[in-house]
Each structure stands twice: as C-alpha cells, then as structure tokens.
Motif scaffolding. Structure first.
Motif, PDB file in Angstrom:
ATOM      1  N   TYR A  65       0.824  -1.210   0.000  1.00  0.00           N
ATOM      2  CA  TYR A  65       0.000   0.000   0.000  1.00  0.00           C
ATOM      3  C   TYR A  65       0.860   1.263   0.000  1.00  0.00           C
ATOM      4  O   TYR A  65       0.543   2.234  -0.673  1.00  0.00           O
ATOM      5  CB  TYR A  65      -0.944  -0.002   1.202  1.00  0.00           C
ATOM      6  CG  TYR A  65      -2.060   1.001   1.095  1.00  0.00           C
ATOM      7  CD1 TYR A  65      -3.286   0.644   0.547  1.00  0.00           C
ATOM      8  CD2 TYR A  65      -1.888   2.312   1.535  1.00  0.00           C
ATOM      9  CE1 TYR A  65      -4.320   1.572   0.434  1.00  0.00           C
ATOM     10  CE2 TYR A  65      -2.914   3.242   1.427  1.00  0.00           C
ATOM     11  CZ  TYR A  65      -4.128   2.873   0.877  1.00  0.00           C
ATOM     12  OH  TYR A  65      -5.138   3.798   0.766  1.00  0.00           O
ATOM     13  N   PHE A  66       1.928   1.254   0.791  1.00  0.00           N
ATOM     14  CA  PHE A  66       2.747   2.459   0.964  1.00  0.00           C
ATOM     15  C   PHE A  66       4.106   2.385   0.277  1.00  0.00           C
ATOM     16  O   PHE A  66       4.957   3.248   0.502  1.00  0.00           O
ATOM     17  CB  PHE A  66       2.958   2.736   2.455  1.00  0.00           C
ATOM     18  CG  PHE A  66       1.694   3.143   3.168  1.00  0.00           C
ATOM     19  CD1 PHE A  66       1.186   4.423   3.037  1.00  0.00           C
ATOM     20  CD2 PHE A  66       1.013   2.235   3.957  1.00  0.00           C
ATOM     21  CE1 PHE A  66       0.026   4.807   3.685  1.00  0.00           C
ATOM     22  CE2 PHE A  66      -0.155   2.602   4.620  1.00  0.00           C
ATOM     23  CZ  PHE A  66      -0.656   3.890   4.471  1.00  0.00           C
ATOM     24  N   CYS A  67       4.330   1.348  -0.535  1.00  0.00           N
ATOM     25  CA  CYS A  67       5.620   1.169  -1.233  1.00  0.00           C
ATOM     26  C   CYS A  67       6.779   1.180  -0.232  1.00  0.00           C
ATOM     27  O   CYS A  67       7.780   1.872  -0.412  1.00  0.00           O
ATOM     28  CB  CYS A  67       5.832   2.231  -2.297  1.00  0.00           C
ATOM     29  SG  CYS A  67       4.582   2.200  -3.593  1.00  0.00           S
ATOM     30  N   LEU A  68       6.611   0.410   0.835  1.00  0.00           N
ATOM     31  CA  LEU A  68       7.644   0.311   1.868  1.00  0.00           C
ATOM     32  C   LEU A  68       8.473  -0.943   1.657  1.00  0.00           C
ATOM     33  O   LEU A  68       8.207  -1.736   0.754  1.00  0.00           O
ATOM     34  CB  LEU A  68       6.990   0.284   3.255  1.00  0.00           C
ATOM     35  CG  LEU A  68       6.153   1.501   3.627  1.00  0.00           C
ATOM     36  CD1 LEU A  68       5.435   1.263   4.948  1.00  0.00           C
ATOM     37  CD2 LEU A  68       7.030   2.750   3.706  1.00  0.00           C
ATOM     38  N   ASP A  69       9.456  -1.113   2.507  1.00  0.00           N
ATOM     39  CA  ASP A  69      10.294  -2.310   2.470  1.00  0.00           C
ATOM     40  C   ASP A  69      10.482  -2.827   3.897  1.00  0.00           C
ATOM     41  O   ASP A  69      11.602  -3.035   4.347  1.00  0.00           O
ATOM     42  CB  ASP A  69      11.644  -1.976   1.823  1.00  0.00           C
ATOM     43  CG  ASP A  69      12.461  -3.227   1.538  1.00  0.00           C
ATOM     44  OD1 ASP A  69      11.860  -4.310   1.344  1.00  0.00           O
ATOM     45  OD2 ASP A  69      13.706  -3.132   1.510  1.00  0.00           O
ATOM     46  N   LEU A  70       9.361  -2.996   4.608  1.00  0.00           N
ATOM     47  CA  LEU A  70       9.430  -3.500   5.980  1.00  0.00           C
ATOM     48  C   LEU A  70       9.748  -4.987   5.964  1.00  0.00           C
ATOM     49  O   LEU A  70       9.307  -5.722   5.077  1.00  0.00           O
ATOM     50  CB  LEU A  70       8.095  -3.278   6.694  1.00  0.00           C
ATOM     51  CG  LEU A  70       7.633  -1.832   6.850  1.00  0.00           C
ATOM     52  CD1 LEU A  70       6.223  -1.793   7.424  1.00  0.00           C
ATOM     53  CD2 LEU A  70       8.586  -1.056   7.731  1.00  0.00           C
ATOM     54  N   SER A  71      10.486  -5.430   6.972  1.00  0.00           N
ATOM     55  CA  SER A  71      10.791  -6.855   7.108  1.00  0.00           C
ATOM     56  C   SER A  71       9.806  -7.479   8.095  1.00  0.00           C
ATOM     57  O   SER A  71       9.067  -6.784   8.782  1.00  0.00           O
ATOM     58  CB  SER A  71      12.222  -7.046   7.616  1.00  0.00           C
ATOM     59  OG  SER A  71      12.312  -6.612   8.960  1.00  0.00           O
ATOM     60  N   LEU A  72       9.835  -8.792   8.161  1.00  0.00           N
ATOM     61  CA  LEU A  72       8.951  -9.493   9.093  1.00  0.00           C
ATOM     62  C   LEU A  72       9.219  -9.060  10.536  1.00  0.00           C
ATOM     63  O   LEU A  72       8.304  -9.001  11.351  1.00  0.00           O
ATOM     64  CB  LEU A  72       9.108 -11.009   8.947  1.00  0.00           C
ATOM     65  CG  LEU A  72       8.176 -11.877   9.784  1.00  0.00           C
ATOM     66  CD1 LEU A  72       6.712 -11.546   9.484  1.00  0.00           C
ATOM     67  CD2 LEU A  72       8.435 -13.345   9.534  1.00  0.00           C
ATOM     68  N   ASN A  73      10.468  -8.709  10.841  1.00  0.00           N
ATOM     69  CA  ASN A  73      10.811  -8.228  12.192  1.00  0.00           C
ATOM     70  C   ASN A  73      10.167  -6.882  12.509  1.00  0.00           C
ATOM     71  O   ASN A  73      10.144  -6.469  13.670  1.00  0.00           O
ATOM     72  CB  ASN A  73      12.327  -8.110  12.360  1.00  0.00           C
ATOM     73  CG  ASN A  73      13.006  -9.455  12.358  1.00  0.00           C
ATOM     74  OD1 ASN A  73      12.382 -10.471  12.632  1.00  0.00           O
ATOM     75  ND2 ASN A  73      14.281  -9.472  12.014  1.00  0.00           N
ATOM     76  N   GLU A  74       9.676  -6.196  11.499  1.00  0.00           N
ATOM     77  CA  GLU A  74       9.034  -4.901  11.692  1.00  0.00           C
ATOM     78  C   GLU A  74       7.511  -5.016  11.605  1.00  0.00           C
ATOM     79  O   GLU A  74       6.825  -4.069  11.241  1.00  0.00           O
ATOM     80  CB  GLU A  74       9.556  -3.907  10.654  1.00  0.00           C
ATOM     81  CG  GLU A  74      11.036  -3.639  10.805  1.00  0.00           C
ATOM     82  CD  GLU A  74      11.620  -2.860   9.642  1.00  0.00           C
ATOM     83  OE1 GLU A  74      12.235  -1.800   9.906  1.00  0.00           O
ATOM     84  OE2 GLU A  74      11.475  -3.294   8.488  1.00  0.00           O
ATOM     85  N   ASN A  75       6.992  -6.179  12.000  1.00  0.00           N
ATOM     86  CA  ASN A  75       5.548  -6.410  11.918  1.00  0.00           C
ATOM     87  C   ASN A  75       4.753  -5.507  12.854  1.00  0.00           C
ATOM     88  O   ASN A  75       3.623  -5.148  12.537  1.00  0.00           O
ATOM     89  CB  ASN A  75       5.207  -7.887  12.133  1.00  0.00           C
ATOM     90  CG  ASN A  75       5.543  -8.356  13.522  1.00  0.00           C
ATOM     91  OD1 ASN A  75       4.801  -8.120  14.464  1.00  0.00           O
ATOM     92  ND2 ASN A  75       6.678  -9.029  13.668  1.00  0.00           N
ATOM     93  N   ASP A  76       5.324  -5.118  13.981  1.00  0.00           N
ATOM     94  CA  ASP A  76       4.614  -4.196  14.875  1.00  0.00           C
ATOM     95  C   ASP A  76       4.444  -2.831  14.214  1.00  0.00           C
ATOM     96  O   ASP A  76       3.391  -2.200  14.335  1.00  0.00           O
ATOM     97  CB  ASP A  76       5.357  -4.040  16.207  1.00  0.00           C
ATOM     98  CG  ASP A  76       5.296  -5.298  17.057  1.00  0.00           C
ATOM     99  OD1 ASP A  76       4.326  -6.070  16.912  1.00  0.00           O
ATOM    100  OD2 ASP A  76       6.214  -5.500  17.868  1.00  0.00           O
ATOM    101  N   GLU A  77       5.478  -2.391  13.504  1.00  0.00           N
ATOM    102  CA  GLU A  77       5.392  -1.127  12.780  1.00  0.00           C
ATOM    103  C   GLU A  77       4.333  -1.227  11.679  1.00  0.00           C
ATOM    104  O   GLU A  77       3.542  -0.296  11.473  1.00  0.00           O
ATOM    105  CB  GLU A  77       6.754  -0.758  12.174  1.00  0.00           C
ATOM    106  CG  GLU A  77       7.792  -0.349  13.194  1.00  0.00           C
ATOM    107  CD  GLU A  77       8.553  -1.510  13.834  1.00  0.00           C
ATOM    108  OE1 GLU A  77       8.113  -2.679  13.739  1.00  0.00           O
ATOM    109  OE2 GLU A  77       9.599  -1.236  14.448  1.00  0.00           O
TER     110      GLU A  77
END
Length: 96
Positions: A65-77
């Motif tokens: 949705y936001f064209c991000l590159d979050l990792s699985l470790n950043e699931n809270d974010e």
C-alpha cells in the motif's frame, strides 16, 4: 512454565500498564471520546487475510500500500501503520 508463555504474560502486563497510562493521560486532557479498534476490525476493514500468518500478511499489506520495504521483524510497525490507515479510511474527517 513454558518460556514462551512466560514472555507472553510479561508482554500482556506491559501492554496493560501502558494502556492504563494512556487512558489516565486522556483523562488529564479531558478527551471527550476514545475509539478502540480491535485487530480483527481494522484487518477486516483493510481486507487483510491471514495467508501464511498474520504478521507476514500485515507487513505485505503495508509494503504494498505504501511502497515500503518492511521486514517481518518490523511487523509491529506494519500493524501500527495499518491501524492508522484503517482509522483514517473509516472517518469522514480526521482531525490532527
């Protein structure tokens, strides 16, 4: 006691204490209205399905949705971003 259960209880205690502090602060500023969105509510509003697991699904949604590159470790974010999006999309007017 199962170590995973013990850390889960510790997390719940911490979240409960934080929740109480936030509610107390809202009382201090005389907040007139408070909305609590459950996880199942905001996930359903965004159409997030479990897939392999909830954490990965939330990360994938935020990334797409936001064209991000979050990792699985950043699931809270990812959850925080998705919760905010769900709130904003379900309001006629958002006051910041």
């Amino acid at each position: 006691i199962n170590p995973n259960l013990k850390s889960g209880v510790k997390a719940i205690k911490g979240i409960t204490m934080l929740h109480g502090m936030v509610l107390d602060r809202f009382d201090d500023i005389q907040l007139k209205r408070l909305e609590i969105l459950t996880t199942s509510f905001w996930r359903s509003k965004l159409g997030i399905k479990k897939g392999k697991d909830w954490k990965q699904s939330s990360v994938d949604f935020a990334n797409n949705y936001f064209c991000l590159d979050l990792s699985l470790n950043e699931n809270d974010e990812a959850d925080a971003i998705n919760l905010g999006l769900s709130f904003a999309l379900n309001k006629k007017k958002v006051v910041w």
